[in-house]
Scaffold this active site. Structure first.
Site, PDB file in Angstrom:
ATOM      1  CE  LYS A 177      -0.702   0.223   5.031  1.00  0.00           C
ATOM      2  NZ  LYS A 177      -1.708   0.254   6.111  1.00  0.00           N
ATOM      3  NE  ARG A 234      -6.082  -1.141  11.825  1.00  0.00           N
ATOM      4  CZ  ARG A 234      -5.138  -1.261  10.891  1.00  0.00           C
ATOM      5  NH1 ARG A 234      -4.466  -0.198  10.500  1.00  0.00           N
ATOM      6  NH2 ARG A 234      -4.845  -2.436  10.378  1.00  0.00           N
TER       7      ARG A 234
END
Length: 355
Positions: free
Chosen positions: A37, A130
């Site tokens: 990414k 998260r």
């Protein structure tokens, strides 16, 4: 003629880092899912990772996974999928990180329609807050998943550091192993993957504290920047300059260090503060917040201080530089992970491969 701002990508150094990382992890029975990414799924860089021994690529964005389809290794979707992208996910990802039954059920339905088997890595939240299920939800959810068609519960995973800054410890990963064992017992299956986090977990590898059942880490920063997260240090034997950022000077003036006039909210929604250091020699380079993370860059040369930036201008104090600069000169900047992510994402930063 060279174009600026310019990001030089040294493929040999990235190959070296990938190969070293794979060898270190393999020695402990751990496979590396190479995270793409930060370089936006660039297939040229991704192929270098594969050449270095990485056998799975991982990305948070389906747009990036699309770019990687010609590369013959499994692809993992790192971000919990949106309901609206499940169909594309099944097309471009072999395995995904999941935590919500509604998404998993839709994944099952569409996979069956397409005649595909999609693998699921069920995420456990061990405190970073998260993504992931609490432990008491994992067991009931896993029992529901194994009854669905079109999907296979292939493993469990967890994440550290990305939101809460939690540092993984050996007992954290041991808890993940215990949950894995209970899921297997409850469901009568064998989980192939126990994914122990990202580069925050690397210190446990070097300290011989990763449980032997943990057999995967999702790693990007050690490859692209030669660093690990917990101690924010360059890994011995790795290159920390596989990516180099260069920008061109467009103005040099001596100016006051505090703006003249009443100060209000700037273009980014906050009231800036300034230290009065008198008249200082300053430079502006053609690089701005649309290209980089301001807090994530640092000048390579001594005597250069980053003052701030607008969308398109980076302001520097060069009063104490030994080198006498002129218009058109080029300055180099080091980047952290966030700054590299921004520079790779910006279409205004020219990317140049060094082989």
């Amino acid at each position: 003629m060279m174009a600026y701002p310019r990001l030089e990508i040294n493929l040999k150094k990235l190959y070296h880092n990938a190969k070293m990382l794979v060898e270190q992890c393999k020695a402990e029975g751990i496979a590396v899912a190479g995270v793409t990414k930060v370089f936006c799924g660039d297939p040229i860089i991704a192929q270098v990772l594969i050449d270095g021994g990485i056998a799975m690529l991982a990305d948070s964005r389906i747009q990036n996974l699309k770019k990687l389809q010609t590369l013959s290794v499994p692809k993992m979707l790192l971000r919990i999928p949106m309901l609206s992208e499940v169909e594309e996910m099944i097309e471009y990802a072999d395995i995904s990180l999941q935590s919500e039954l509604a998404v998993i059920e839709k994944t099952s339905r569409i996979a069956l329609e397409k005649g595909k088997d999609h693998h699921i890595l069920l995420m456990v939240d061990l405190g970073d807050l998260r993504e992931g299920c609490w432990e008491d939800e994992i067991y009931s959810l896993s029992e529901k998943i194994v009854k669905l068609g079109g999907v296979k519960l292939s493993g469990i995973g967890t994440n550290f550091g990305c939101y809460g800054g939690v540092i993984p410890e050996d007992h954290s990963l041991q808890r993940l192993v215990e949950i894995k064992n209970k899921v297997e017992e409850n469901c009568g299956i064998t989980l192939e993957i126990v994914s122990g986090g990202n580069s925050n977990s690397l210190h446990l590898l070097w300290e011989n504290k990763i449980p032997k059942e943990v057999n995967q880490l999702r790693l990007g920063e050690p490859i692209v920047l030669g660093k690990e997260d917990v101690y924010d240090a360059t890994i011995e034997g790795f290159y920390d300059n596989g990516f180099r950022l260069w920008a061109e000077i467009i103005e040099i003036k001596s100016k006051p260090s505090v703006p003249i006039g009443k100060i209000g909210v700037n273009a980014f929604g906050y009231v800036p503060t300034f230290e009065n250091r008198g008249i200082r020699k300053r430079a502006i380079v053609a690089l701005g917040r649309q290209d980089i993370l301001l807090d994530g860059i640092s000048p390579v040369e001594k005597g250069v201080l980053v003052l701030g930036a607008s969308s398109d201008h980076l302001l520097l104090d060069i009063e104490e530089m030994e080198r006498e600069l002129k218009i058109g000169d080029i300055l180099e900047f080091k980047m952290n992970y966030g700054a590299l992510l921004a520079a790779m994402t910006s279409p205004y930063v020219h990317k140049i491969y060094v082989k």
